[in-house]
Design a protein around this motif. Structure first.
Motif, PDB file in Angstrom:
ATOM      1  N   ARG A   1      28.438  45.923  34.446  1.00 36.03           N
ATOM      2  CA  ARG A   1      27.703  45.332  33.332  1.00 36.03           C
ATOM      3  C   ARG A   1      28.235  43.953  32.942  1.00 36.03           C
ATOM      4  NH1 ARG A   1      28.283  50.598  31.055  1.00 36.03           N
ATOM      5  NH2 ARG A   1      29.641  49.775  29.430  1.00 36.03           N
ATOM      6  N   GLY A   2      29.304  43.526  33.581  1.00 36.14           N
ATOM      7  CA  GLY A   2      29.839  42.202  33.291  1.00 36.14           C
ATOM      8  C   GLY A   2      30.790  42.145  32.117  1.00 36.14           C
ATOM      9  N   ASP A   3      31.264  43.306  31.640  1.00 33.88           N
ATOM     10  CA  ASP A   3      32.171  43.331  30.494  1.00 33.88           C
ATOM     11  C   ASP A   3      33.617  43.061  30.891  1.00 33.88           C
ATOM     12  OD1 ASP A   3      30.118  43.953  28.636  1.00 33.88           O
ATOM     13  OD2 ASP A   3      30.229  46.058  29.200  1.00 33.88           O
ATOM     14  N   VAL A   4      33.968  43.382  32.124  1.00 33.48           N
ATOM     15  CA  VAL A   4      35.319  43.098  32.616  1.00 33.48           C
ATOM     16  C   VAL A   4      35.238  42.411  33.963  1.00 33.48           C
ATOM     17  CG1 VAL A   4      36.283  45.120  31.413  1.00 33.48           C
ATOM     18  CG2 VAL A   4      35.640  45.313  33.813  1.00 33.48           C
ATOM     19  N   ASP A   5      36.270  41.652  34.280  1.00 35.76           N
ATOM     20  CA  ASP A   5      36.395  41.003  35.587  1.00 35.76           C
ATOM     21  C   ASP A   5      37.324  41.822  36.472  1.00 35.76           C
ATOM     22  OD1 ASP A   5      34.772  38.744  35.088  1.00 35.76           O
ATOM     23  OD2 ASP A   5      36.400  37.808  33.966  1.00 35.76           O
ATOM     24  N   VAL A   6      37.050  41.786  37.775  1.00 34.71           N
ATOM     25  CA  VAL A   6      37.867  42.516  38.740  1.00 34.71           C
ATOM     26  C   VAL A   6      38.397  41.528  39.784  1.00 34.71           C
ATOM     27  CG1 VAL A   6      37.978  44.449  40.352  1.00 34.71           C
ATOM     28  CG2 VAL A   6      36.347  44.498  38.468  1.00 34.71           C
ATOM     29  N   THR A   7      39.696  41.572  40.007  1.00 35.35           N
ATOM     30  CA  THR A   7      40.299  40.764  41.067  1.00 35.35           C
ATOM     31  C   THR A   7      41.078  41.686  41.996  1.00 35.35           C
ATOM     32  OG1 THR A   7      42.262  40.345  39.694  1.00 35.35           O
ATOM     33  CG2 THR A   7      40.498  38.716  39.623  1.00 35.35           C
ATOM     34  N   LEU A   8      41.325  41.211  43.193  1.00 39.18           N
ATOM     35  CA  LEU A   8      42.044  41.997  44.189  1.00 39.18           C
ATOM     36  C   LEU A   8      43.425  41.394  44.379  1.00 39.18           C
ATOM     37  CD1 LEU A   8      41.295  44.472  45.910  1.00 39.18           C
ATOM     38  CD2 LEU A   8      40.774  42.898  47.790  1.00 39.18           C
ATOM     39  N   ARG A   9      44.443  42.203  44.208  1.00 40.86           N
ATOM     40  CA  ARG A   9      45.828  41.762  44.393  1.00 40.86           C
ATOM     41  C   ARG A   9      46.481  42.609  45.477  1.00 40.86           C
ATOM     42  NH1 ARG A   9      47.847  39.305  39.660  1.00 40.86           N
ATOM     43  NH2 ARG A   9      46.227  37.893  38.887  1.00 40.86           N
ATOM     44  N   TYR A  10      47.396  41.996  46.222  1.00 40.42           N
ATOM     45  CA  TYR A  10      48.142  42.712  47.247  1.00 40.42           C
ATOM     46  C   TYR A  10      49.568  42.925  46.775  1.00 40.42           C
ATOM     47  CZ  TYR A  10      44.275  42.122  50.483  1.00 40.42           C
ATOM     48  OH  TYR A  10      43.046  42.182  51.080  1.00 40.42           O
ATOM     49  N   GLY A  11      50.000  44.198  46.772  1.00 39.65           N
ATOM     50  CA  GLY A  11      51.350  44.520  46.335  1.00 39.65           C
ATOM     51  C   GLY A  11      52.353  44.379  47.450  1.00 39.65           C
ATOM     52  N   SER A  12      53.581  44.846  47.183  1.00 35.45           N
ATOM     53  CA  SER A  12      54.667  44.710  48.155  1.00 35.45           C
ATOM     54  C   SER A  12      54.408  45.518  49.415  1.00 35.45           C
ATOM     55  CB  SER A  12      55.990  45.148  47.514  1.00 35.45           C
ATOM     56  OG  SER A  12      55.887  46.487  47.045  1.00 35.45           O
ATOM     57  N   THR A  13      53.596  46.580  49.303  1.00 38.49           N
ATOM     58  CA  THR A  13      53.285  47.400  50.474  1.00 38.49           C
ATOM     59  C   THR A  13      52.170  46.794  51.311  1.00 38.49           C
ATOM     60  OG1 THR A  13      51.665  48.720  49.255  1.00 38.49           O
ATOM     61  CG2 THR A  13      53.950  49.485  49.212  1.00 38.49           C
ATOM     62  N   GLY A  14      51.561  45.752  50.801  1.00 33.71           N
ATOM     63  CA  GLY A  14      50.465  45.126  51.525  1.00 33.71           C
ATOM     64  C   GLY A  14      49.119  45.761  51.249  1.00 33.71           C
ATOM     65  N   ARG A  15      49.113  46.801  50.436  1.00 35.10           N
ATOM     66  CA  ARG A  15      47.854  47.467  50.125  1.00 35.10           C
ATOM     67  C   ARG A  15      47.176  46.761  48.953  1.00 35.10           C
ATOM     68  NH1 ARG A  15      48.469  53.822  49.650  1.00 35.10           N
ATOM     69  NH2 ARG A  15      46.201  53.550  49.588  1.00 35.10           N
ATOM     70  N   PRO A  16      45.861  46.547  49.026  1.00 32.13           N
ATOM     71  CA  PRO A  16      45.156  45.867  47.936  1.00 32.13           C
ATOM     72  C   PRO A  16      45.014  46.770  46.716  1.00 32.13           C
ATOM     73  CG  PRO A  16      43.594  46.591  49.597  1.00 32.13           C
ATOM     74  CD  PRO A  16      44.960  46.876  50.145  1.00 32.13           C
ATOM     75  N   GLU A  17      45.003  46.143  45.548  1.00 31.90           N
ATOM     76  CA  GLU A  17      44.845  46.878  44.294  1.00 31.90           C
ATOM     77  C   GLU A  17      43.893  46.105  43.396  1.00 31.90           C
ATOM     78  OE1 GLU A  17      47.921  48.983  41.295  1.00 31.90           O
ATOM     79  OE2 GLU A  17      48.059  46.803  41.334  1.00 31.90           O
ATOM     80  N   HIS A  18      42.941  46.811  42.812  1.00 24.08           N
ATOM     81  CA  HIS A  18      42.035  46.167  41.869  1.00 24.08           C
ATOM     82  C   HIS A  18      42.743  45.968  40.534  1.00 24.08           C
ATOM     83  CE1 HIS A  18      38.927  47.765  44.687  1.00 24.08           C
ATOM     84  NE2 HIS A  18      38.381  46.602  44.404  1.00 24.08           N
ATOM     85  N   ARG A  19      42.580  44.763  39.976  1.00 25.83           N
ATOM     86  CA  ARG A  19      43.134  44.443  38.670  1.00 25.83           C
ATOM     87  C   ARG A  19      41.963  44.102  37.741  1.00 25.83           C
ATOM     88  NH1 ARG A  19      48.475  45.619  38.069  1.00 25.83           N
ATOM     89  NH2 ARG A  19      48.630  43.931  36.541  1.00 25.83           N
ATOM     90  N   TYR A  20      42.028  44.627  36.525  1.00 25.07           N
ATOM     91  CA  TYR A  20      40.921  44.496  35.585  1.00 25.07           C
ATOM     92  C   TYR A  20      41.363  43.676  34.379  1.00 25.07           C
ATOM     93  CZ  TYR A  20      39.049  48.361  38.337  1.00 25.07           C
ATOM     94  OH  TYR A  20      38.605  49.146  39.377  1.00 25.07           O
ATOM     95  N   SER A  21      40.459  42.840  33.900  1.00 22.85           N
ATOM     96  CA  SER A  21      40.726  42.034  32.694  1.00 22.85           C
ATOM     97  C   SER A  21      39.423  41.863  31.920  1.00 22.85           C
ATOM     98  CB  SER A  21      41.306  40.678  33.062  1.00 22.85           C
ATOM     99  OG  SER A  21      40.414  39.954  33.903  1.00 22.85           O
ATOM    100  N   VAL A  22      39.546  41.638  30.627  1.00 21.21           N
ATOM    101  CA  VAL A  22      38.367  41.436  29.789  1.00 21.21           C
ATOM    102  C   VAL A  22      37.747  40.086  30.099  1.00 21.21           C
ATOM    103  CG1 VAL A  22      37.535  41.180  27.424  1.00 21.21           C
ATOM    104  CG2 VAL A  22      39.259  42.896  27.953  1.00 21.21           C
ATOM    105  N   ARG A  23      36.447  40.067  30.273  1.00 21.21           N
ATOM    106  CA  ARG A  23      35.756  38.801  30.516  1.00 21.21           C
ATOM    107  C   ARG A  23      35.721  37.980  29.236  1.00 21.21           C
ATOM    108  NH1 ARG A  23      30.519  38.653  34.170  1.00 21.21           N
ATOM    109  NH2 ARG A  23      32.229  39.045  35.634  1.00 21.21           N
ATOM    110  N   ARG A  24      36.239  36.779  29.299  1.00 19.94           N
ATOM    111  CA  ARG A  24      36.312  35.908  28.105  1.00 19.94           C
ATOM    112  C   ARG A  24      35.040  35.093  27.947  1.00 19.94           C
ATOM    113  NH1 ARG A  24      40.303  38.442  25.485  1.00 19.94           N
ATOM    114  NH2 ARG A  24      42.123  38.731  26.821  1.00 19.94           N
TER     115      ARG A  24
END
Length: 218
Positions: free
Chosen positions: A195-218
């Protein structure tokens, strides 16, 4: 993980008290203490066990449940077959956060407990609150205008948005803070992202596996 919310059920009918205890135990984020059947036993349980929430009947064999919750410094729900306005208003004046008329469906109490858990998160003792935060917490506690399922969705999403105000987070971290399972948190976060209420970005941790990170859309 946040400690479970401990609940003391006070009801003169041991069968009814046991049923309500089982409803509490079935709710995520809760643990039920052994029910008690009167004011004297309830006072001892509050003193010795320090419950977070008391679910108390109005009419008890050795005293008045409303007077009891007025004397303790503990959040409380009142439950009773009494449905007259005078009793309900007296319970609310005494400090009851909620009033349920017996008999009620288990889902109704479960709904109330879910709202109360989210309310506690929003008004955590270590948080500084502004008026908007207080208003939001009150809406979560009393927002019951759409039925059990829709209320659970809307209040859960509001809670996740509130927690994301503190900064970007993963689904696992935000689930722990909200007292939800990771799958539940991720499902609601995905709906908010759609719905566009939060933003999603993809981050890679120390294991190399991607993780979705969520933040409030400003």
């Amino acid at each position: 993980m946040t400690d479970p919310i401990s609940v003391l059920v006070v009801d003169d009918d041991f069968h009814v008290g046991g049923l309500h205890r089982d409803i509490v135990d079935a709710c995520t984020g809760y643990t039920a203490l052994e029910p008690v059947r009167g004011v004297r036993a309830a006072r001892a349980a509050v003193r010795d066990l320090s419950p977070d929430l008391v679910i108390c009947d109005v009419y008890l064999p050795d005293g008045d449940g409303i007077a009891f919750i007025a004397e303790i410094d503990v959040d409380a729900f009142m439950i009773s077959a009494a449905s007259d306005g005078a009793t309900v208003r007296r319970a609310l004046r005494a400090g009851a956060l909620d009033y349920l008329i017996k008999p009620f469906e288990p889902a109704r109490l479960s709904e109330r407990l879910g709202a109360y858990r989210r309310f506690r998160t929003l008004v955590a003792e270590d948080r500084q609150l502004d008026q908007d935060s207080i208003d939001r917490a009150q809406r979560v506690l009393h927002g019951r205008d759409g039925g059990v399922a829709s209320v659970s969705r809307s209040t859960t999403e509001k809670l996740l948005i509130e927690l994301l105000q503190d900064g970007e987070s993963s689904a696992s971290l935000i689930a722990g803070r909200a007292g939800l399972s990771r799958a539940t948190a991720q499902r609601h976060l995905a709906a908010l992202a759609t719905r566009g209420d939060v933003d999603v970005t993809l981050r890679y941790g120390s294991t190399g596996r991607p993780e979705h990170r969520y933040s409030v859309r400003r």
